[in-house]
Design a protein around this motif. Structure first.
Motif, mmCIF file in Angstrom:
data_model
loop_
_atom_site.group_PDB
_atom_site.id
_atom_site.type_symbol
_atom_site.label_atom_id
_atom_site.label_comp_id
_atom_site.label_asym_id
_atom_site.label_seq_id
_atom_site.Cartn_x
_atom_site.Cartn_y
_atom_site.Cartn_z
ATOM 1 N N GLY A 3 0.784 -1.234 0.000
ATOM 2 C CA GLY A 3 0.000 0.000 0.000
ATOM 3 C C GLY A 3 0.816 1.283 0.000
ATOM 4 N N PRO A 4 1.724 1.461 0.976
ATOM 5 C CA PRO A 4 2.452 2.737 1.011
ATOM 6 C C PRO A 4 3.215 3.024 -0.285
ATOM 7 N N ALA A 5 3.889 2.016 -0.833
ATOM 8 C CA ALA A 5 4.696 2.254 -2.037
ATOM 9 C C ALA A 5 3.831 2.325 -3.292
ATOM 10 N N ALA A 6 2.810 1.470 -3.372
ATOM 11 C CA ALA A 6 1.981 1.447 -4.583
ATOM 12 C C ALA A 6 1.219 2.762 -4.742
ATOM 13 N N GLY A 7 0.732 3.309 -3.621
ATOM 14 C CA GLY A 7 0.033 4.597 -3.683
ATOM 15 C C GLY A 7 0.962 5.689 -4.184
ATOM 16 N N LYS A 8 2.216 5.613 -3.752
ATOM 17 C CA LYS A 8 3.188 6.617 -4.202
ATOM 18 C C LYS A 8 3.408 6.492 -5.715
ATOM 19 N N CYS A 9 3.565 5.246 -6.162
ATOM 20 C CA CYS A 9 3.847 5.032 -7.593
ATOM 21 C C CYS A 9 2.683 5.500 -8.467
ATOM 22 N N ILE A 10 1.462 5.159 -8.074
ATOM 23 C CA ILE A 10 0.334 5.550 -8.933
ATOM 24 C C ILE A 10 0.161 7.072 -8.902
ATOM 25 N N SER A 11 0.506 7.692 -7.767
ATOM 26 C CA SER A 11 0.404 9.162 -7.710
ATOM 27 C C SER A 11 1.411 9.784 -8.687
ATOM 28 N N GLU A 12 2.575 9.161 -8.824
ATOM 29 C CA GLU A 12 3.577 9.671 -9.783
ATOM 30 C C GLU A 12 3.042 9.568 -11.212
#
Ligand SMILES: Cc1cc2nc3c(=O)[nH]c(=O)nc-3n(C[C@H](O)[C@H](O)[C@H](O)COP(=O)(O)OP(=O)(O)OC[C@H]3O[C@@H](n4cnc5c(N)ncnc54)[C@H](O)[C@@H]3O)c2cc1C
Length: 451
Positions: free
Chosen positions: A410-419
């Motif tokens: 969750g923490p990393a995937a949310g960051k990636c999709i926000s990018e």
């Protein structure tokens, strides 16, 4: 939690044919007015830059990262159950591991672990009330029989090359480290001595929500019942979501420049609504799969030196305070119905306990204390994430399908999709291979596990 590659359900019937260039051109020349729009002509309308459907770990992490990186971007999250009684996130076991074979999964997990260790830097909203997600830094111990050793070793190389802290152990080393472990039939083990463990998923979710709200995310209690869409040269767009406000008994249209679907195990059902708007739309192959978690007590073995044990049978077990929790993904033929949250206690007696008692002798006399069931956000294609832009709807993004390993991502995937949404490309971890298009192409991205 973990997967077995032989339980993949054929997805062929779920997936639509690839779009030909002719199809795309035909689509582009169409204008498709929607029934939903006219049906809701008198509804209230709300607008934001980014609309996120689903406020579980994926939705709230995405909301947080968008506001963190771009404070002026307005973000709305629609969540139908703010108490989170049945979502996957709050029913998870909370394990985090770098024991994967796909570099993307290993890197996402490592980024998430780093985030969790600095959680107060990112998510704290009150310096007098520090966030504690009860992170336990005990690793995963994957055991392999002779036939699984090559896979274990190959995975180990990939994990090391991605920066994971894993070590291979022979049976003698395993016995010294964990004297209660029965190594009969075990040829090797792989242990994550750092950056693995488990945490409390509910506390993590609440921390994301509190921070997202503090950053100005609008959080709406409502259920998305349909979409308002249009197709106009050069592309098709989802203009907004039709939302029933559950408490107020009213309906509204939430429109946005970009829309993210993070509805967990209900993404398949949500994609169905888009298919009914435009037959070229693609079904998302993410659906619920029921999984049981059992809590038990062992009077004779203290769980202090107990890792997240992954037996070659697929049974997992870890300490949980003074007790333990355990589970197993069923075989395809054993898959339970997804109509309720009832627990099958026979599944523990017949499928789990014999393996536990064989591997850990003190577990011969254990007592189940309680149990719960939850739904995996199960990607029927390959049990991996579906992440990125929709092939038909140009402003629509998906973040779902992590199956048994989403809470840690969750923490990393949310960051990636926000990018991807804000900058048009991934920077933290290149998640291109998780693209939605593979659902059309039928291209599987399988984890090679040793179980
Ligand atoms: C028993 C169990 C054990 C697990 N163990 C682990 C583990 O150890 N480690 C790990 O990493 N992962 C684990 N997982 C997997 C993990 O929980 C999921 O992959 C992850 O939580 C998925 O998050 P999500 O936000 O995509 O889905 P969810 O948490 O389900 O959130 C989706 C949200 O969308 C909302 N929603 C859906 N449809 C609509 C709609 N139409 N309108 C408005 N809102 C809507 C839902 O109410 C829900 O709150 C486990 C899962 C289960 C069930």
């Amino acid at each position: 939690m973990f997967k077995s590659t032989n339980i993949l359900r054929s997805s062929v019937s779920l997936l639509r044919q690839p779009l030909s260039c002719k199809d795309v051109l035909k689509l582009q020349s169409q204008w498709i007015p929607t029934a939903s729009l006219s049906a809701t002509a008198n509804s209230e309308q709300f607008k934001s830059d980014v609309l996120i459907i689903g406020g579980g770990i994926m939705g709230l992490s995405t909301a947080f990262w968008i506001k963190h990186s771009s404070p002026s971007t307005s973000v709305t999250v629609i969540e139908k159950d703010p108490k989170y009684t049945t979502c996957s996130t709050t029913r998870a076991v909370g394990g985090i591991r770098s024991h994967f074979s796909l570099p993307e999964n290993i890197k996402l997990s490592l980024h998430s672990f780093d985030f969790l260790t600095k959680i107060n830097d990112y998510l704290n909203v009150d310096p007098d009330d520090l966030i504690d997600i009860a992170l336990v830094r005990k690793g995963y111990l994957y055991l392999a029989t002779e036939s699984g050793v090559d896979t274990l070793v190959n995975n180990h190389k990939i994990q090391k090359s991605c920066g994971a802290s894993v070590e291979l152990l022979d049976p003698q080393q395993l016995s010294v480290r964990w004297p209660w472990l029965n190594t009969n039939g075990i040829a090797a083990g792989s242990y994550g001595f750092d950056k693995e463990g488990w945490f409390d998923p509910h506390r993590l979710l609440m921390a994301f929500r509190a921070k997202a709200l503090a950053l100005g995310v609008k959080y709406v209690h409502g259920i998305v019942t349909d979409f308002s869409c249009s197709c106009e040269t050069p592309s098709c767009k989802v203009n907004g979501a039709i939302v029933d406000h559950i408490k107020q008994n009213s309906q509204a249209i939430y429109s946005a420049e970009s829309i993210v679907i993070a509805g967990g195990s209900e993404c398949g059902a949500l994609s169905n609504k888009l298919v009914s708007q435009n037959a070229k739309s693609i079904l998302c192959p993410v659906n619920p799969r029921k999984r049981y978690v059992y809590s038990f007590k062992c009077e004779t073995l203290n769980g202090q030196n107990f890792p997240m044990l992954i037996d070659p049978s697929g049974v997992y077990c870890r300490g949980d305070g003074d007790n333990y929790i355990t589970g197993l993904s069923p075989e395809e033929s054993e898959e339970p119905q997804t109509t309720d949250f009832e627990v099958d206690y026979d599944f523990f007696d017949q499928r789990i306990w014999p393996q536990l008692a064989e591997r850990v002798k003190p577990f011969e006399s254990i007592k189940v204390l309680s149990a719960w069931a939850g739904y995996y956000d199960f990607n029927e294609l390959d049990e991996n994430a579906i992440m990125g832009q929709d092939p038909v709807w140009s402003n629509l993004y998906w973040l779902t399908g992590f199956s048994g390993h989403g809470i840690q991502m969750g923490p990393a995937a949310g960051k990636c999709i926000s990018e991807l949404i804000l900058n048009g490309k991934y920077s933290t971890v290149d998640c291109t291979r998780f693209r939605f298009n593979r659902a059309i192409e039928g291209e599987k991205l399988l984890e090679v596990n040793i179980i």
